[in-house]
Design a protein around this motif. Sequence first.
Motif, PDB file in Angstrom:
ATOM      1  N   UNK A  46     -14.097   8.943  -6.564  1.00  0.00           N
ATOM      2  CA  UNK A  46     -13.830   8.360  -7.882  1.00  0.00           C
ATOM      3  C   UNK A  46     -12.334   8.132  -8.082  1.00  0.00           C
ATOM      4  N   UNK A  47     -11.524   9.089  -7.640  1.00  0.00           N
ATOM      5  CA  UNK A  47     -10.068   8.948  -7.787  1.00  0.00           C
ATOM      6  C   UNK A  47      -9.550   7.783  -6.962  1.00  0.00           C
ATOM      7  N   UNK A  48     -10.119   7.575  -5.780  1.00  0.00           N
ATOM      8  CA  UNK A  48      -9.648   6.474  -4.931  1.00  0.00           C
ATOM      9  C   UNK A  48      -9.954   5.123  -5.568  1.00  0.00           C
ATOM     10  N   UNK A  49     -11.063   5.042  -6.294  1.00  0.00           N
ATOM     11  CA  UNK A  49     -11.380   3.793  -6.992  1.00  0.00           C
ATOM     12  C   UNK A  49     -10.410   3.548  -8.144  1.00  0.00           C
ATOM     13  N   UNK A  50      -9.932   4.628  -8.762  1.00  0.00           N
ATOM     14  CA  UNK A  50      -9.052   4.491  -9.914  1.00  0.00           C
ATOM     15  C   UNK A  50      -7.588   4.330  -9.515  1.00  0.00           C
ATOM     16  N   UNK A  51      -7.127   5.123  -8.518  1.00  0.00           N
ATOM     17  CA  UNK A  51      -5.702   5.163  -8.192  1.00  0.00           C
ATOM     18  C   UNK A  51      -5.337   4.455  -6.886  1.00  0.00           C
ATOM     19  N   UNK A  52      -6.329   4.161  -6.027  1.00  0.00           N
ATOM     20  CA  UNK A  52      -6.032   3.504  -4.765  1.00  0.00           C
ATOM     21  C   UNK A  52      -6.306   4.389  -3.566  1.00  0.00           C
ATOM     22  N   UNK A  53      -5.874   3.924  -2.402  1.00  0.00           N
ATOM     23  CA  UNK A  53      -6.244   4.591  -1.146  1.00  0.00           C
ATOM     24  C   UNK A  53      -5.456   5.865  -0.868  1.00  0.00           C
ATOM     25  N   UNK A  54      -4.354   6.096  -1.583  1.00  0.00           N
ATOM     26  CA  UNK A  54      -3.631   7.366  -1.459  1.00  0.00           C
ATOM     27  C   UNK A  54      -3.464   7.963  -2.857  1.00  0.00           C
ATOM     28  N   UNK A  55      -3.938   9.189  -3.006  1.00  0.00           N
ATOM     29  CA  UNK A  55      -3.987   9.852  -4.309  1.00  0.00           C
ATOM     30  C   UNK A  55      -3.447  11.270  -4.155  1.00  0.00           C
ATOM     31  N   UNK A  56      -2.807  11.777  -5.193  1.00  0.00           N
ATOM     32  CA  UNK A  56      -2.349  13.165  -5.196  1.00  0.00           C
ATOM     33  C   UNK A  56      -3.122  13.964  -6.234  1.00  0.00           C
ATOM     34  N   UNK A  57      -3.635  15.126  -5.812  1.00  0.00           N
ATOM     35  CA  UNK A  57      -4.180  16.094  -6.750  1.00  0.00           C
ATOM     36  C   UNK A  57      -3.424  17.409  -6.547  1.00  0.00           C
ATOM     37  N   UNK A  58      -3.605  18.332  -7.484  1.00  0.00           N
ATOM     38  CA  UNK A  58      -2.947  19.640  -7.385  1.00  0.00           C
ATOM     39  C   UNK A  58      -4.009  20.725  -7.386  1.00  0.00           C
ATOM     40  N   UNK A  59      -4.004  21.559  -6.336  1.00  0.00           N
ATOM     41  CA  UNK A  59      -4.848  22.742  -6.282  1.00  0.00           C
ATOM     42  C   UNK A  59      -3.945  23.924  -6.607  1.00  0.00           C
ATOM     43  N   UNK A  60      -4.094  24.457  -7.816  1.00  0.00           N
ATOM     44  CA  UNK A  60      -3.122  25.401  -8.371  1.00  0.00           C
ATOM     45  C   UNK A  60      -1.776  24.682  -8.410  1.00  0.00           C
ATOM     46  N   UNK A  61      -0.744  25.226  -7.778  1.00  0.00           N
ATOM     47  CA  UNK A  61       0.570  24.550  -7.802  1.00  0.00           C
ATOM     48  C   UNK A  61       0.906  23.908  -6.460  1.00  0.00           C
ATOM     49  N   UNK A  62      -0.153  23.565  -5.688  1.00  0.00           N
ATOM     50  CA  UNK A  62       0.033  22.955  -4.372  1.00  0.00           C
ATOM     51  C   UNK A  62      -0.440  21.506  -4.392  1.00  0.00           C
ATOM     52  N   UNK A  63       0.416  20.546  -4.030  1.00  0.00           N
ATOM     53  CA  UNK A  63      -0.021  19.150  -4.001  1.00  0.00           C
ATOM     54  C   UNK A  63      -0.859  18.853  -2.761  1.00  0.00           C
ATOM     55  N   UNK A  64      -1.866  18.028  -2.935  1.00  0.00           N
ATOM     56  CA  UNK A  64      -2.719  17.583  -1.833  1.00  0.00           C
ATOM     57  C   UNK A  64      -2.829  16.069  -1.910  1.00  0.00           C
ATOM     58  N   UNK A  65      -2.545  15.392  -0.805  1.00  0.00           N
ATOM     59  CA  UNK A  65      -2.663  13.936  -0.755  1.00  0.00           C
ATOM     60  C   UNK A  65      -3.999  13.573  -0.115  1.00  0.00           C
ATOM     61  N   UNK A  66      -4.779  12.757  -0.807  1.00  0.00           N
ATOM     62  CA  UNK A  66      -6.086  12.310  -0.324  1.00  0.00           C
ATOM     63  C   UNK A  66      -5.958  10.866   0.153  1.00  0.00           C
ATOM     64  N   UNK A  67      -6.390  10.621   1.383  1.00  0.00           N
ATOM     65  CA  UNK A  67      -6.315   9.279   1.967  1.00  0.00           C
ATOM     66  C   UNK A  67      -7.723   8.767   2.186  1.00  0.00           C
ATOM     67  N   UNK A  68      -8.011   7.565   1.679  1.00  0.00           N
ATOM     68  CA  UNK A  68      -9.366   7.023   1.762  1.00  0.00           C
ATOM     69  C   UNK A  68      -9.339   5.570   2.218  1.00  0.00           C
ATOM     70  N   UNK A  69     -10.478   5.119   2.716  1.00  0.00           N
ATOM     71  CA  UNK A  69     -10.606   3.736   3.179  1.00  0.00           C
ATOM     72  C   UNK A  69     -10.196   3.599   4.638  1.00  0.00           C
ATOM     73  N   UNK A  70     -10.899   2.706   5.345  1.00  0.00           N
ATOM     74  CA  UNK A  70     -10.656   2.573   6.790  1.00  0.00           C
ATOM     75  C   UNK A  70      -9.222   2.175   7.100  1.00  0.00           C
ATOM     76  N   UNK A  71      -8.673   1.191   6.395  1.00  0.00           N
ATOM     77  CA  UNK A  71      -7.335   0.704   6.724  1.00  0.00           C
ATOM     78  C   UNK A  71      -6.277   1.785   6.495  1.00  0.00           C
ATOM     79  N   UNK A  72      -6.359   2.487   5.370  1.00  0.00           N
ATOM     80  CA  UNK A  72      -5.375   3.535   5.092  1.00  0.00           C
ATOM     81  C   UNK A  72      -5.490   4.677   6.084  1.00  0.00           C
TER      82      UNK A  72
END
Length: 498
Positions: A64-90
């Motif tokens: 859902x986040x990739x549809x809203x923000x694009x193929x690279x998204x950042x979320x935070x697990x506690x105070x740690x950033x995590x970058x999510x990469x989605x889609x074949x090209x990315x």
Amino acid sequence: MDILLALKTNALPAVMTLLVMILLWKIRGKQSSFGRLPPGPPPNPLLGNLFQFNLKEAYKYYLELSEKYGSVVTIWLANTPVVIISGYEALKDTMIGLGEEFSGRDNYPLNMKATLGYGVLSSGHRWKEMRRFSLMTLKNFGMGRRSIEERVMEEAEYLVERIKKFEGSAISPADMLSNAVTNVIWSIVFGHRFELDDPQFMFLLQTIDSYFSILSSPLGQLYNIFPKLVSLFPGKHHQLFKYLKDARDYFRREAQARMNNVDPSCPQDFTDAFVLKIKEEKDKPDTEYNIENFVSLAWNLFTAGTETTSSTLRQSLLLMMKHPDVQERVQREIDEIVGQDRWPSIEDRQRLPYTDAVIHEVQRSMDITPIAIPHKTMCDTEYNGYVIPKGTKVFPLLSSVLIDPKLWKNPNCFDPKNFLDGDGRFKKSDGFVVFGMGKRACLGEALARTELFLFFTSLLQHFTFKAMVPPEELDTTPTNCSFGRIPRTYECYAIPRI
């Protein structure tokens, strides 16, 4: 006295408020230091985005986040950033095009408990050396020793004979498939198979089961986020830690016992090959060939090569019962090419295009690991105008490729035609990323492909699998857990064909 008590009482809320403000300031300061990270949902104080999604279905939230923000998204697990990469090209751009930059492994704390930072789930030079050795050794099996195909077929024959003893009555295939696949790995690593009632074999299966059970539980998820805090509380994780220590001790004893009796001219298994490298490099002070790396490498092979393969086989039988027309067509192709007078072989795969397509479609539709094991960046890395700092955790979202309607005809349905061309020949697809992509693609991919093909064809050569309910009532949707998707538990009939 009363005045002092009043001052203390009134001061306590102020002190607590001050401490919370300081903590929030530090967290906000840490978040703002990652100023050029990709966009994402705003995090809450202390817990980040943790309460914004179901941990057992995290990949759905990430989609859902990739549809809203694009193929690279950042979320935070506690105070740690995590970058999510989605889609074949990315994923291709990062995992392959920037493969070295994204080649780090960000281990879950539970993985670190099992490996202590050794083995193939490490990073840098250690990972490269352990992966190179493992790939070379697995590839070279068959030169002066039993081939991997022979080991798989031996176990396939045992499995078929075990199922035949039920004479068509109801069976629960989960344990039988898991035992067969585990014995393959054991034979490759240690050179022999176990009888199913062997105490050491039962202990190993119990350890693996406990590991995945904890890993997929809320307790395991909390431990992976707050390991120091969760360690202070009682729970099943402490029993798991004891199992892991005992398993490591056993692997260590097995390797040490080979040190004085391995035959340099003809190593018989993975352990022999590794022990010979230890002896060969014993005078090199910086060598990675030591007992601790072997112990963790053995654990890596067992865990990676047991759960995913046995679960995929369970799902394949479930789907054959759901789609009896597909099962019948697979059996017809096997009968025409292999017949009933011999066992299938790897050479048959090219002549069984429909069967091969079915196996691939089982893997694609099952989507067993929607999120690959976390990567981490090895240096400050720029991608798509964003800067991902060194050491940042990265989640490759494989599910985004496996259900992409631009890549598959019917992404949300089981359809073997996804891997067949107009003439019925097997068709490869770049979107088949179930084993990952790039430098960190699954180490055991070749072994898994061999096992899936030989076990599946052997089972359908000898049995027709029927559900205990009408096919239309079967639920073939895998259940979600923190590390992936697993088949539903079921019983079935295995009707002998011979």
